[in-house]
Design an enzyme around this catalytic site. Structure first.
Site, PDB file in Angstrom:
ATOM      1  N   HIS A 227       0.829  -1.216   0.000  1.00 47.12           N
ATOM      2  CA  HIS A 227       0.000   0.000   0.000  1.00 47.12           C
ATOM      3  C   HIS A 227       0.863   1.267   0.000  1.00 47.12           C
ATOM      4  O   HIS A 227       0.427   2.309   0.490  1.00 47.12           O
ATOM      5  CB  HIS A 227      -0.950   0.035   1.202  1.00 47.12           C
ATOM      6  CG  HIS A 227      -1.669  -1.257   1.452  1.00 47.12           C
ATOM      7  ND1 HIS A 227      -2.872  -1.569   0.854  1.00 47.12           N
ATOM      8  CD2 HIS A 227      -1.331  -2.343   2.191  1.00 47.12           C
ATOM      9  CE1 HIS A 227      -3.248  -2.782   1.236  1.00 47.12           C
ATOM     10  NE2 HIS A 227      -2.330  -3.286   2.035  1.00 47.12           N
TER      11      HIS A 227
ATOM     12  N   LYS B  52      15.344  22.597 -10.409  1.00 49.91           N
ATOM     13  CA  LYS B  52      14.743  21.317 -10.770  1.00 49.91           C
ATOM     14  C   LYS B  52      15.674  20.387 -11.521  1.00 49.91           C
ATOM     15  O   LYS B  52      16.477  20.795 -12.347  1.00 49.91           O
ATOM     16  CB  LYS B  52      13.526  21.575 -11.667  1.00 49.91           C
ATOM     17  CG  LYS B  52      12.416  22.288 -10.948  1.00 49.91           C
ATOM     18  CD  LYS B  52      11.534  21.340 -10.212  1.00 49.91           C
ATOM     19  CE  LYS B  52      10.409  20.969 -11.124  1.00 49.91           C
ATOM     20  NZ  LYS B  52       9.424  20.153 -10.463  1.00 49.91           N
TER      21      LYS B  52
ATOM     22  N   SER C  98      14.263  22.480 -15.690  1.00 49.75           N
ATOM     23  CA  SER C  98      13.049  23.248 -15.941  1.00 49.75           C
ATOM     24  C   SER C  98      13.445  24.570 -16.576  1.00 49.75           C
ATOM     25  O   SER C  98      14.503  25.120 -16.276  1.00 49.75           O
ATOM     26  CB  SER C  98      12.330  23.497 -14.619  1.00 49.75           C
ATOM     27  OG  SER C  98      11.493  24.628 -14.733  1.00 49.75           O
TER      28      SER C  98
END
Ligand code: ARG
Length: 458
Positions: A156, A283, A277
Protein backbone atom coordinates in the site's frame (compact mmCIF):
# COMPACT_ATOMS: atom_id res chain seq x y z
CA UNK A 1 0.62 5.59 -61.71
CA UNK A 2 -0.22 2.30 -63.47
CA UNK A 3 -0.83 -0.47 -61.00
CA UNK A 4 0.07 -4.15 -60.82
CA UNK A 5 -3.59 -4.97 -61.18
CA UNK A 6 -4.60 -2.32 -63.75
CA UNK A 7 -5.71 -4.76 -66.50
CA UNK A 8 -9.31 -5.14 -65.39
CA UNK A 9 -9.83 -1.43 -64.87
CA UNK A 10 -10.89 1.21 -67.39
CA UNK A 11 -10.30 4.24 -65.22
CA UNK A 12 -7.35 5.45 -63.20
CA UNK A 13 -7.78 5.31 -59.45
CA UNK A 14 -8.90 8.57 -57.95
CA UNK A 15 -5.88 10.22 -56.33
CA UNK A 16 -7.49 10.34 -52.89
CA UNK A 17 -8.39 6.67 -53.17
CA UNK A 18 -4.88 5.86 -54.28
CA UNK A 19 -3.40 7.65 -51.28
CA UNK A 20 -5.87 6.07 -48.90
CA UNK A 21 -5.13 2.60 -50.19
CA UNK A 22 -1.36 2.87 -50.50
CA UNK A 23 0.91 1.41 -47.83
CA UNK A 24 4.35 2.25 -49.21
CA UNK A 25 4.91 5.05 -46.69
CA UNK A 26 5.15 2.46 -43.94
CA UNK A 27 5.62 -0.97 -45.52
CA UNK A 28 8.85 0.25 -47.12
CA UNK A 29 10.32 -0.91 -43.82
CA UNK A 30 9.85 -4.46 -45.18
CA UNK A 31 12.06 -4.11 -48.28
CA UNK A 32 14.70 -6.56 -47.07
CA UNK A 33 12.21 -9.20 -46.00
CA UNK A 34 10.28 -8.74 -49.24
CA UNK A 35 13.41 -9.26 -51.36
CA UNK A 36 14.62 -12.23 -49.32
CA UNK A 37 11.20 -13.86 -49.59
CA UNK A 38 11.18 -13.30 -53.34
CA UNK A 39 14.63 -14.87 -53.65
CA UNK A 40 13.50 -18.01 -51.87
CA UNK A 41 10.36 -18.13 -54.03
CA UNK A 42 12.38 -17.84 -57.25
CA UNK A 43 14.85 -20.53 -56.21
CA UNK A 44 11.94 -22.84 -55.54
CA UNK A 45 10.25 -22.03 -58.87
CA UNK A 46 13.45 -23.00 -60.70
CA UNK A 47 13.93 -26.15 -58.65
CA UNK A 48 10.41 -27.20 -59.63
CA UNK A 49 11.05 -26.50 -63.33
CA UNK A 50 8.58 -23.59 -63.36
CA UNK A 51 11.40 -21.17 -64.23
CA UNK A 52 14.62 -22.00 -66.08
CA UNK A 53 17.92 -21.70 -64.27
CA UNK A 54 18.78 -18.78 -66.50
CA UNK A 55 15.58 -16.98 -65.56
CA UNK A 56 16.23 -17.69 -61.91
CA UNK A 57 19.75 -16.30 -62.06
CA UNK A 58 18.60 -13.18 -63.89
CA UNK A 59 15.88 -12.51 -61.31
CA UNK A 60 18.19 -13.21 -58.36
CA UNK A 61 20.79 -10.84 -59.73
CA UNK A 62 18.15 -8.18 -60.26
CA UNK A 63 16.83 -8.59 -56.71
CA UNK A 64 20.33 -8.45 -55.26
CA UNK A 65 20.94 -5.24 -57.20
CA UNK A 66 17.75 -3.69 -55.82
CA UNK A 67 18.69 -4.65 -52.27
CA UNK A 68 22.17 -3.22 -52.68
CA UNK A 69 20.94 0.03 -54.18
CA UNK A 70 18.20 0.54 -51.60
CA UNK A 71 20.72 -0.04 -48.83
CA UNK A 72 23.30 2.34 -50.28
CA UNK A 73 20.65 5.02 -50.79
CA UNK A 74 21.02 4.95 -54.57
CA UNK A 75 17.46 3.69 -55.03
CA UNK A 76 15.04 5.60 -52.80
CA UNK A 77 11.69 3.97 -52.04
CA UNK A 78 9.23 6.64 -53.16
CA UNK A 79 5.48 7.00 -52.89
CA UNK A 80 4.95 6.50 -56.62
CA UNK A 81 4.46 2.81 -55.84
CA UNK A 82 1.44 1.44 -54.04
CA UNK A 83 3.34 -0.82 -51.68
CA UNK A 84 6.75 -2.39 -51.16
CA UNK A 85 5.79 -5.43 -53.24
CA UNK A 86 4.96 -3.27 -56.29
CA UNK A 87 8.13 -1.27 -55.75
CA UNK A 88 10.34 -4.35 -55.87
CA UNK A 89 8.55 -5.93 -58.82
CA UNK A 90 8.46 -2.74 -60.90
CA UNK A 91 12.13 -2.09 -60.27
CA UNK A 92 13.00 -5.65 -61.15
CA UNK A 93 11.22 -5.35 -64.50
CA UNK A 94 12.98 -2.02 -65.13
CA UNK A 95 16.31 -3.68 -64.53
CA UNK A 96 16.07 -7.05 -66.19
CA UNK A 97 13.14 -6.66 -68.56
CA UNK A 98 10.33 -9.12 -69.20
CA UNK A 99 11.87 -11.99 -67.20
CA UNK A 100 11.12 -9.92 -64.13
CA UNK A 101 7.43 -10.38 -64.86
CA UNK A 102 7.78 -14.07 -63.97
CA UNK A 103 8.69 -13.40 -60.33
CA UNK A 104 5.10 -13.34 -59.16
CA UNK A 105 4.25 -16.78 -60.64
CA UNK A 106 2.42 -18.87 -58.06
CA UNK A 107 2.28 -16.09 -55.52
CA UNK A 108 -0.10 -13.41 -54.28
CA UNK A 109 0.59 -10.28 -52.33
CA UNK A 110 -1.49 -11.90 -49.62
CA UNK A 111 0.96 -14.70 -48.89
CA UNK A 112 3.81 -12.31 -49.68
CA UNK A 113 2.85 -9.73 -47.09
CA UNK A 114 2.08 -12.44 -44.54
CA UNK A 115 5.59 -13.77 -45.09
CA UNK A 116 7.23 -10.34 -44.95
CA UNK A 117 5.58 -9.51 -41.64
CA UNK A 118 6.57 -12.83 -40.13
CA UNK A 119 10.18 -12.42 -41.22
CA UNK A 120 10.22 -8.89 -39.81
CA UNK A 121 8.57 -9.88 -36.53
CA UNK A 122 10.90 -12.81 -36.03
CA UNK A 123 13.96 -10.56 -36.28
CA UNK A 124 12.47 -7.89 -34.07
CA UNK A 125 11.65 -10.47 -31.40
CA UNK A 126 15.32 -11.46 -31.40
CA UNK A 127 16.38 -7.85 -30.98
CA UNK A 128 13.90 -7.18 -28.22
CA UNK A 129 15.10 -10.29 -26.47
CA UNK A 130 18.69 -9.04 -26.69
CA UNK A 131 17.67 -5.76 -25.06
CA UNK A 132 15.84 -7.61 -22.29
CA UNK A 133 18.91 -9.72 -21.67
CA UNK A 134 21.12 -6.62 -21.44
CA UNK A 135 18.69 -5.13 -18.94
CA UNK A 136 18.74 -8.35 -16.91
CA UNK A 137 22.54 -8.23 -16.78
CA UNK A 138 22.38 -4.73 -15.34
CA UNK A 139 19.79 -5.81 -12.78
CA UNK A 140 21.95 -8.76 -11.85
CA UNK A 141 24.98 -6.51 -11.27
CA UNK A 142 22.92 -4.25 -8.98
CA UNK A 143 21.64 -7.25 -7.06
CA UNK A 144 25.13 -8.67 -6.55
CA UNK A 145 26.27 -5.40 -5.07
CA UNK A 146 23.32 -4.87 -2.76
CA UNK A 147 22.51 -8.08 -0.89
CA UNK A 148 23.15 -6.18 2.36
CA UNK A 149 21.62 -2.86 1.42
CA UNK A 150 18.60 -2.64 3.70
CA UNK A 151 15.52 -0.76 2.69
CA UNK A 152 11.84 -0.77 3.52
CA UNK A 153 9.64 -3.14 1.56
CA UNK A 154 6.23 -1.62 0.95
CA UNK A 155 2.61 -2.68 0.76
CA UNK A 156 0.00 0.00 0.00
CA UNK A 157 3.07 2.24 -0.43
CA UNK A 158 3.36 2.09 3.37
CA UNK A 159 6.54 0.75 4.91
CA UNK A 160 5.92 -2.91 5.68
CA UNK A 161 8.93 -5.11 6.39
CA UNK A 162 12.62 -4.68 5.73
CA UNK A 163 14.04 -6.11 2.53
CA UNK A 164 17.24 -5.51 0.63
CA UNK A 165 17.76 -3.60 -2.57
CA UNK A 166 18.86 -6.90 -4.17
CA UNK A 167 15.53 -8.45 -3.23
CA UNK A 168 13.52 -5.53 -4.56
CA UNK A 169 15.43 -5.41 -7.85
CA UNK A 170 15.12 -9.19 -8.05
CA UNK A 171 11.37 -8.82 -8.43
CA UNK A 172 11.99 -7.00 -11.71
CA UNK A 173 14.52 -9.63 -12.72
CA UNK A 174 11.73 -12.20 -12.50
CA UNK A 175 9.34 -10.01 -14.53
CA UNK A 176 11.78 -9.47 -17.37
CA UNK A 177 12.67 -13.19 -17.40
CA UNK A 178 9.02 -13.99 -17.94
CA UNK A 179 8.93 -11.40 -20.72
CA UNK A 180 11.74 -13.23 -22.47
CA UNK A 181 9.86 -16.49 -22.03
CA UNK A 182 6.78 -14.98 -23.67
CA UNK A 183 8.82 -13.79 -26.64
CA UNK A 184 10.37 -17.19 -27.13
CA UNK A 185 6.94 -18.89 -26.94
CA UNK A 186 5.71 -16.57 -29.68
CA UNK A 187 8.75 -17.25 -31.88
CA UNK A 188 8.17 -20.95 -31.57
CA UNK A 189 4.45 -20.82 -32.29
CA UNK A 190 4.62 -18.40 -35.23
CA UNK A 191 7.39 -20.17 -37.11
CA UNK A 192 5.39 -21.60 -40.02
CA UNK A 193 5.79 -20.28 -43.54
CA UNK A 194 2.80 -18.71 -45.35
CA UNK A 195 4.56 -18.62 -48.73
CA UNK A 196 2.77 -20.76 -51.30
CA UNK A 197 -0.67 -20.08 -49.84
CA UNK A 198 -1.37 -17.81 -52.80
CA UNK A 199 -4.29 -15.43 -52.44
CA UNK A 200 -6.14 -17.87 -50.17
CA UNK A 201 -6.51 -21.27 -51.84
CA UNK A 202 -2.94 -22.29 -52.65
CA UNK A 203 -1.91 -22.43 -56.32
CA UNK A 204 -2.14 -24.82 -59.26
CA UNK A 205 1.64 -24.80 -59.72
CA UNK A 206 3.66 -27.67 -58.28
CA UNK A 207 5.28 -25.49 -55.60
CA UNK A 208 7.58 -27.07 -53.03
CA UNK A 209 6.47 -25.31 -49.90
CA UNK A 210 8.71 -27.37 -47.62
CA UNK A 211 11.67 -26.12 -49.61
CA UNK A 212 10.85 -22.40 -49.31
CA UNK A 213 10.02 -22.90 -45.64
CA UNK A 214 13.45 -24.42 -45.11
CA UNK A 215 15.25 -21.71 -47.12
CA UNK A 216 13.65 -19.08 -44.89
CA UNK A 217 14.38 -20.98 -41.66
CA UNK A 218 10.77 -21.84 -40.82
CA UNK A 219 9.85 -25.12 -39.15
CA UNK A 220 7.62 -25.93 -42.10
CA UNK A 221 4.81 -24.57 -44.29
CA UNK A 222 1.62 -23.27 -42.67
CA UNK A 223 -0.94 -26.05 -43.09
CA UNK A 224 -4.01 -24.07 -44.06
CA UNK A 225 -3.68 -21.51 -46.82
CA UNK A 226 -6.76 -19.53 -45.78
CA UNK A 227 -5.48 -19.21 -42.25
CA UNK A 228 -1.93 -18.51 -43.40
CA UNK A 229 -2.88 -15.37 -45.34
CA UNK A 230 -5.18 -14.03 -42.65
CA UNK A 231 -3.47 -15.04 -39.42
CA UNK A 232 -2.32 -12.08 -37.38
CA UNK A 233 -2.40 -13.91 -34.03
CA UNK A 234 1.36 -13.73 -33.71
CA UNK A 235 1.20 -9.94 -33.97
CA UNK A 236 -1.49 -9.76 -31.33
CA UNK A 237 0.57 -12.04 -29.11
CA UNK A 238 3.63 -9.92 -29.70
CA UNK A 239 1.74 -6.72 -28.91
CA UNK A 240 0.45 -8.33 -25.71
CA UNK A 241 4.00 -9.32 -24.79
CA UNK A 242 5.26 -5.81 -25.56
CA UNK A 243 2.41 -4.32 -23.55
CA UNK A 244 3.46 -6.50 -20.61
CA UNK A 245 7.09 -5.43 -20.97
CA UNK A 246 5.92 -1.80 -20.97
CA UNK A 247 3.75 -2.42 -17.93
CA UNK A 248 6.82 -3.73 -16.10
CA UNK A 249 8.97 -0.81 -17.24
CA UNK A 250 6.21 1.56 -16.23
CA UNK A 251 5.94 0.17 -12.70
CA UNK A 252 9.69 0.35 -12.38
CA UNK A 253 9.63 3.92 -13.71
CA UNK A 254 7.00 4.87 -11.18
CA UNK A 255 9.17 3.51 -8.38
CA UNK A 256 12.23 5.32 -9.61
CA UNK A 257 10.26 8.55 -9.85
CA UNK A 258 9.11 8.10 -6.26
CA UNK A 259 12.57 7.10 -5.08
CA UNK A 260 14.07 10.09 -6.86
CA UNK A 261 11.60 12.53 -5.29
CA UNK A 262 12.74 15.15 -2.80
CA UNK A 263 10.86 13.32 -0.04
CA UNK A 264 12.36 9.86 -0.61
CA UNK A 265 15.84 10.55 -1.98
CA UNK A 266 16.54 6.80 -2.26
CA UNK A 267 18.22 7.31 -5.61
CA UNK A 268 19.77 10.04 -7.63
CA UNK A 269 19.40 9.95 -11.36
CA UNK A 270 22.42 10.76 -13.42
CA UNK A 271 22.47 14.22 -15.00
CA UNK A 272 22.60 12.55 -18.40
CA UNK A 273 19.19 10.96 -17.70
CA UNK A 274 17.49 13.98 -16.16
CA UNK A 275 16.27 17.27 -17.50
CA UNK A 276 15.88 20.75 -16.07
CA UNK A 277 13.05 23.25 -15.94
CA UNK A 278 12.88 26.35 -18.11
CA UNK A 279 11.69 28.42 -15.16
CA UNK A 280 12.65 26.70 -11.90
CA UNK A 281 16.43 26.64 -11.62
CA UNK A 282 16.53 24.06 -8.82
CA UNK A 283 14.74 21.32 -10.77
CA UNK A 284 16.18 18.05 -11.97
CA UNK A 285 13.34 16.02 -13.36
CA UNK A 286 13.15 12.28 -14.06
CA UNK A 287 11.72 12.85 -17.55
CA UNK A 288 13.03 9.64 -19.04
CA UNK A 289 11.26 7.49 -16.48
CA UNK A 290 8.12 9.58 -16.95
CA UNK A 291 8.25 9.17 -20.72
CA UNK A 292 8.65 5.42 -20.43
CA UNK A 293 5.63 5.37 -18.13
CA UNK A 294 3.75 7.56 -20.59
CA UNK A 295 4.63 5.58 -23.71
CA UNK A 296 3.13 2.47 -22.15
CA UNK A 297 -0.24 3.85 -23.23
CA UNK A 298 0.80 3.79 -26.88
CA UNK A 299 1.74 0.15 -26.78
CA UNK A 300 -1.48 -0.81 -24.97
CA UNK A 301 -3.30 1.16 -27.65
CA UNK A 302 -1.64 -0.83 -30.42
CA UNK A 303 -2.80 -4.09 -28.85
CA UNK A 304 -6.41 -2.90 -28.49
CA UNK A 305 -6.32 -1.47 -31.98
CA UNK A 306 -5.23 -4.68 -33.69
CA UNK A 307 -7.58 -6.85 -31.62
CA UNK A 308 -10.41 -4.60 -32.71
CA UNK A 309 -9.32 -4.54 -36.35
CA UNK A 310 -9.25 -8.34 -36.49
CA UNK A 311 -12.48 -9.09 -34.69
CA UNK A 312 -14.90 -8.79 -37.60
CA UNK A 313 -12.85 -9.93 -40.57
CA UNK A 314 -14.32 -12.82 -42.56
CA UNK A 315 -11.86 -15.32 -44.03
CA UNK A 316 -9.53 -14.93 -45.70
CA UNK A 317 -7.49 -11.79 -46.48
CA UNK A 318 -9.24 -8.42 -46.27
CA UNK A 319 -7.62 -5.04 -46.63
CA UNK A 320 -8.33 -4.21 -43.00
CA UNK A 321 -5.24 -6.26 -42.22
CA UNK A 322 -3.01 -3.62 -43.75
CA UNK A 323 -3.71 -1.73 -40.53
CA UNK A 324 -1.50 -4.19 -38.66
CA UNK A 325 1.70 -2.54 -39.79
CA UNK A 326 1.99 1.02 -38.55
CA UNK A 327 0.90 0.18 -35.05
CA UNK A 328 3.07 -2.92 -34.80
CA UNK A 329 6.11 -1.06 -36.08
CA UNK A 330 5.45 1.77 -33.65
CA UNK A 331 4.92 -0.56 -30.69
CA UNK A 332 8.12 -2.49 -31.42
CA UNK A 333 10.18 0.67 -31.87
CA UNK A 334 8.69 2.19 -28.71
CA UNK A 335 9.35 -0.86 -26.55
CA UNK A 336 12.86 -1.32 -27.89
CA UNK A 337 13.67 2.34 -27.36
CA UNK A 338 12.36 2.23 -23.80
CA UNK A 339 14.29 -0.93 -22.97
CA UNK A 340 17.55 0.55 -24.23
CA UNK A 341 17.06 3.84 -22.37
CA UNK A 342 16.03 2.09 -19.20
CA UNK A 343 19.18 0.03 -19.12
CA UNK A 344 21.25 3.20 -19.44
CA UNK A 345 19.24 5.00 -16.78
CA UNK A 346 19.65 2.11 -14.32
CA UNK A 347 23.32 1.57 -14.86
CA UNK A 348 24.06 5.24 -14.15
CA UNK A 349 21.74 5.49 -11.14
CA UNK A 350 23.19 6.25 -7.70
CA UNK A 351 21.56 4.40 -4.80
CA UNK A 352 21.63 6.33 -1.51
CA UNK A 353 22.02 3.27 0.63
CA UNK A 354 22.22 5.27 3.87
CA UNK A 355 18.89 6.96 3.18
CA UNK A 356 17.28 3.63 2.35
CA UNK A 357 18.53 2.00 5.52
CA UNK A 358 17.49 4.94 7.65
CA UNK A 359 14.03 4.86 6.10
CA UNK A 360 13.68 1.17 6.96
CA UNK A 361 14.65 1.93 10.56
CA UNK A 362 12.28 4.86 10.88
CA UNK A 363 9.30 3.05 9.44
CA UNK A 364 8.80 0.32 12.09
CA UNK A 365 9.51 -2.27 9.41
CA UNK A 366 10.78 -4.49 12.22
CA UNK A 367 7.46 -4.44 14.12
CA UNK A 368 6.51 -7.92 12.89
CA UNK A 369 9.86 -9.21 14.12
CA UNK A 370 9.32 -7.60 17.54
CA UNK A 371 5.99 -9.44 17.73
CA UNK A 372 7.71 -12.68 16.65
CA UNK A 373 10.23 -12.14 19.48
CA UNK A 374 7.39 -12.06 22.00
CA UNK A 375 5.80 -15.15 20.44
CA UNK A 376 9.11 -16.98 20.77
CA UNK A 377 8.98 -16.08 24.47
CA UNK A 378 5.56 -17.63 24.94
CA UNK A 379 3.25 -14.68 24.25
CA UNK A 380 0.27 -15.62 21.99
CA UNK A 381 0.58 -13.85 18.61
CA UNK A 382 -2.60 -11.78 19.00
CA UNK A 383 -1.36 -10.39 22.34
CA UNK A 384 2.10 -9.80 20.88
CA UNK A 385 0.51 -7.85 18.01
CA UNK A 386 -1.25 -5.61 20.55
CA UNK A 387 1.87 -5.06 22.65
CA UNK A 388 3.96 -4.05 19.65
CA UNK A 389 1.12 -1.80 18.49
CA UNK A 390 1.44 0.04 21.82
CA UNK A 391 5.24 0.26 21.36
CA UNK A 392 4.73 1.80 17.94
CA UNK A 393 2.30 4.35 19.30
CA UNK A 394 4.77 5.22 22.06
CA UNK A 395 7.53 5.75 19.47
CA UNK A 396 5.34 7.71 17.02
CA UNK A 397 4.48 10.17 19.80
CA UNK A 398 8.19 10.64 20.54
CA UNK A 399 9.50 10.42 16.94
CA UNK A 400 11.77 7.48 17.69
CA UNK A 401 12.42 3.95 16.40
CA UNK A 402 11.66 0.72 18.32
CA UNK A 403 15.35 0.07 18.80
CA UNK A 404 15.80 3.56 20.32
CA UNK A 405 13.65 2.58 23.32
CA UNK A 406 15.49 1.75 26.50
CA UNK A 407 14.99 -1.69 28.03
CA UNK A 408 13.06 -0.17 30.94
CA UNK A 409 10.75 1.64 28.53
CA UNK A 410 10.20 -1.66 26.71
CA UNK A 411 9.62 -3.54 29.94
CA UNK A 412 7.07 -0.96 31.07
CA UNK A 413 4.92 -2.15 28.17
CA UNK A 414 5.83 -5.85 28.39
CA UNK A 415 8.08 -7.46 31.02
CA UNK A 416 8.96 -10.22 28.53
CA UNK A 417 11.51 -8.01 26.75
CA UNK A 418 15.19 -8.67 27.54
CA UNK A 419 18.48 -7.27 26.25
CA UNK A 420 18.46 -9.61 23.21
CA UNK A 421 15.45 -7.74 21.76
CA UNK A 422 17.86 -5.20 20.19
CA UNK A 423 19.61 -7.94 18.27
CA UNK A 424 16.24 -9.47 17.29
CA UNK A 425 14.90 -6.28 15.72
CA UNK A 426 18.05 -5.11 13.98
CA UNK A 427 17.52 -4.79 10.22
CA UNK A 428 20.23 -7.32 9.57
CA UNK A 429 18.56 -9.92 11.78
CA UNK A 430 15.12 -9.17 10.39
CA UNK A 431 16.36 -9.75 6.86
CA UNK A 432 18.77 -12.58 7.47
CA UNK A 433 16.21 -14.65 9.35
CA UNK A 434 14.09 -14.71 6.21
CA UNK A 435 15.77 -17.70 4.73
CA UNK A 436 13.18 -19.57 2.71
CA UNK A 437 13.96 -19.53 -0.99
CA UNK A 438 12.64 -16.33 -2.58
CA UNK A 439 13.04 -14.33 0.65
CA UNK A 440 15.56 -11.50 1.14
CA UNK A 441 17.86 -13.27 3.66
CA UNK A 442 21.42 -13.19 2.39
CA UNK A 443 21.83 -16.95 2.20
CA UNK A 444 18.58 -17.36 0.27
CA UNK A 445 19.50 -14.48 -2.02
CA UNK A 446 22.90 -15.99 -2.79
CA UNK A 447 21.23 -19.19 -3.96
CA UNK A 448 18.91 -17.27 -6.26
CA UNK A 449 21.79 -15.19 -7.60
CA UNK A 450 23.61 -18.37 -8.58
CA UNK A 451 20.56 -19.49 -10.53
CA UNK A 452 20.36 -16.10 -12.23
CA UNK A 453 24.03 -16.19 -13.12
CA UNK A 454 23.64 -19.58 -14.79
CA UNK A 455 20.54 -18.29 -16.62
CA UNK A 456 22.43 -15.28 -17.97
CA UNK A 457 25.24 -17.49 -19.22
CA UNK A 458 22.89 -19.58 -21.33
N1 ARG B 1 -0.45 -3.69 -48.47
C1 ARG B 1 -1.14 -4.90 -48.23
C2 ARG B 1 -1.12 -5.23 -46.74
O1 ARG B 1 -0.36 -4.67 -46.07
C3 ARG B 1 -0.49 -6.01 -48.99
C4 ARG B 1 -1.43 -7.09 -49.40
C5 ARG B 1 -2.27 -6.61 -50.51
N2 ARG B 1 -3.15 -7.60 -50.95
C6 ARG B 1 -4.22 -7.25 -51.63
N3 ARG B 1 -4.99 -8.18 -52.01
N4 ARG B 1 -4.50 -6.01 -51.87
O2 ARG B 1 -1.91 -5.98 -46.25
Amino acid sequence: MAQLWGGRFTKETDQLVYNFNASISFDKKLYRQDINGSMAHVKMLAKQGILTEGERDGILEGLEGILRDVESGLLPITSQYEDIHSFVEANLIDRIGDVGKKLHTGRSRNDQVALDMKLYTREEIQETDGLLKALLKTLYAIMREHTETYMPGFTHLQKAQPVTLAHHIGAYFEMFCRDRGRLSDISRRMNTCPLGSGALAGTTYPLDREYTARLLAFDGPALNSMDAVSDRDYLIELLAALATIMMHLSRFSEELIIWNSNEYRFVEMDDAYSTGSSIMPQKKNPDIAELVRGKTGRVYGALMSLLTTMKGIPLAYDKDMQEDKELTFDAIDTAKGCLALFEGMLSTLTFRTDVMENSAKKGFTNATDAADYLVNHGVPFRDAHGIVGRLVLYCVERDMALEDMSLSELKSISPVFEEDIYQAVSLKTCVDKRLTIGAPGKAAMEKVLEIYEAYLQR
